[in-house]
Write an enzyme that holds these catalytic residues in place. Structure first.
Site, PDB file in Angstrom:
ATOM      1  N   ASP A  38      -0.308  -4.164   6.204  1.00  0.00           N
ATOM      2  CA  ASP A  38      -0.967  -3.772   7.448  1.00  0.00           C
ATOM      3  C   ASP A  38      -2.421  -4.251   7.503  1.00  0.00           C
ATOM      4  OD1 ASP A  38       1.376  -2.503   8.118  1.00  0.00           O
ATOM      5  OD2 ASP A  38       0.599  -0.466   7.916  1.00  0.00           O
ATOM      6  N   HIS A  89       0.849  -1.202   0.000  1.00  0.00           N
ATOM      7  CA  HIS A  89       0.000   0.000   0.000  1.00  0.00           C
ATOM      8  C   HIS A  89       0.874   1.239   0.000  1.00  0.00           C
ATOM      9  CE1 HIS A  89       0.698  -0.723   4.305  1.00  0.00           C
ATOM     10  NE2 HIS A  89       0.133   0.416   4.634  1.00  0.00           N
ATOM     11  N   HIS A 121       4.568  -5.017  11.102  1.00  0.00           N
ATOM     12  CA  HIS A 121       4.914  -4.302  12.338  1.00  0.00           C
ATOM     13  C   HIS A 121       5.007  -5.242  13.533  1.00  0.00           C
ATOM     14  CE1 HIS A 121       4.321  -0.142  10.831  1.00  0.00           C
ATOM     15  NE2 HIS A 121       3.393  -0.696  10.059  1.00  0.00           N
ATOM     16  N   ASP A 141       5.629   4.573   5.296  1.00  0.00           N
ATOM     17  CA  ASP A 141       6.487   3.539   5.904  1.00  0.00           C
ATOM     18  C   ASP A 141       6.392   2.215   5.135  1.00  0.00           C
ATOM     19  OD1 ASP A 141       3.821   3.288   6.940  1.00  0.00           O
ATOM     20  OD2 ASP A 141       4.572   2.026   8.566  1.00  0.00           O
ATOM     21  N   HIS A 142       5.792   2.259   3.936  1.00  0.00           N
ATOM     22  CA  HIS A 142       5.724   1.075   3.066  1.00  0.00           C
ATOM     23  C   HIS A 142       6.230   1.361   1.658  1.00  0.00           C
ATOM     24  CE1 HIS A 142       3.607  -1.623   5.868  1.00  0.00           C
ATOM     25  NE2 HIS A 142       3.298  -0.463   6.410  1.00  0.00           N
ATOM     26  N   HIS A 187       1.238   3.917   2.062  1.00  0.00           N
ATOM     27  CA  HIS A 187       1.732   4.668   3.221  1.00  0.00           C
ATOM     28  C   HIS A 187       3.253   4.808   3.190  1.00  0.00           C
ATOM     29  CE1 HIS A 187      -2.132   3.963   5.817  1.00  0.00           C
ATOM     30  NE2 HIS A 187      -2.214   5.040   5.058  1.00  0.00           N
TER      31      HIS A 187
END
Length: 256
Positions: A134, A57, A172, A61-62, A59
């Site tokens: 996530d 996705h 995570h 942090d991805h 975001h």
């Protein structure tokens, strides 16, 4: 037959980076790009060359390391067709059930909207691995930033239909916090009680609780257990529909 080699490492504060390597072709993929420097260090340590990025996705942090890694390695970036404007450097746009060739194997794309509207998972069936970003965590699930409870429940159902032995790589280390919540809503689940002890033991030694497995989540993760009578009675929704029970469980977690 198992053909792929995996390498898991820490990125940022609580993200995991994942490299997948096919020894025969030399292909190496990074699943998401939480931190380019950490990914480059891992590649150097393993002496692997980056050929692919599989994005789950958009975001930061991805997908935040996409462009830096592509500039260095010239790798192919794979991501969801409907999210191509939000995934930097995307080359290959994929949808539900598309097959992505990697080394001598293929990953099947599963659309799992909920956390974001354009979230996908990558299922390497022959290696019994699924990379879920996530969408689901060990004992948890992603917050509903862009999707609805109905969408997320549908996505979790798709993942739960995979073989119990499928290894689940989630992005995570949230498991200890998730465990505290899970116990609060399903206190009589003995499998969960046992698992929470094990999680505390691992974290006390600073060891990872990821990856998990589909079978383990089915037995212990409240977000995929809306039919649990203990869960339903604890949250006051006895006889509720799966979506209603899931939605209330997620709402309670947001305020836990």
């Amino acid at each position: 037959a198992m053909s792929l080699q995996g390498h898991q490492f820490q990125c940022l504060s609580d993200n995991y980076g994942f490299l997948i390597h096919d020894p025969e072709s030399g292909d190496t993929a990074s699943v998401d790009t939480p931190e380019a420097a950490a990914i480059n260090n891992a590649l150097e340590e393993k002496r692997w060359k980056l050929t692919h990025i599989f994005n789950t996705h958009h975001h930061f942090d991805h997908a935040g390391g996409n462009e830096e890694l592509k500039a260095k390695w010239g790798c192919q970036i794979i991501g969801f067709d409907g999210d191509f404007e939000r995934i930097p450097g995307i080359d290959q746009r994929v949808r539900e059930n598309d097959l992505v060739e990697f080394g001598g194997t293929t990953a099947r794309v599963i659309e799992v909207a909920g956390h974001t509207s354009g979230h996908v998972a990558y299922h390497f069936e022959s290696d019994q691995m699924v990379f879920v970003g996530d969408t689901i965590f060990a004992l948890g699930c992603g917050r509903l930033f862009e999707g609805t409870p109905g969408q997320m429940w549908g996505s979790l159902e798709k993942l739960m239909s995979l073989n119990d032995d499928t290894v689940v790589y989630c992005a995570h280390e949230y498991t200890q916090a998730n465990a505290a919540f899970a116990l609060s809503v399903e206190p009589e689940n003995q499998d969960l009680v046992k698992r929470c002890d094990e999680i505390d033991r691992l974290r006390s030694q600073n060891l990872a609780t990821v990856p998990t497995s589909i079978g383990l989540e089915r037995k212990t993760n409240p977000f995929v257990r809306p039919s649990s009578v203990n869960l339903q009675s604890t949250i006051g929704l006895v006889g509720g529909s799966p979506v209603e029970v899931f939605a209330e469980t997620r709402r309670l977690k947001d305020n836990f």
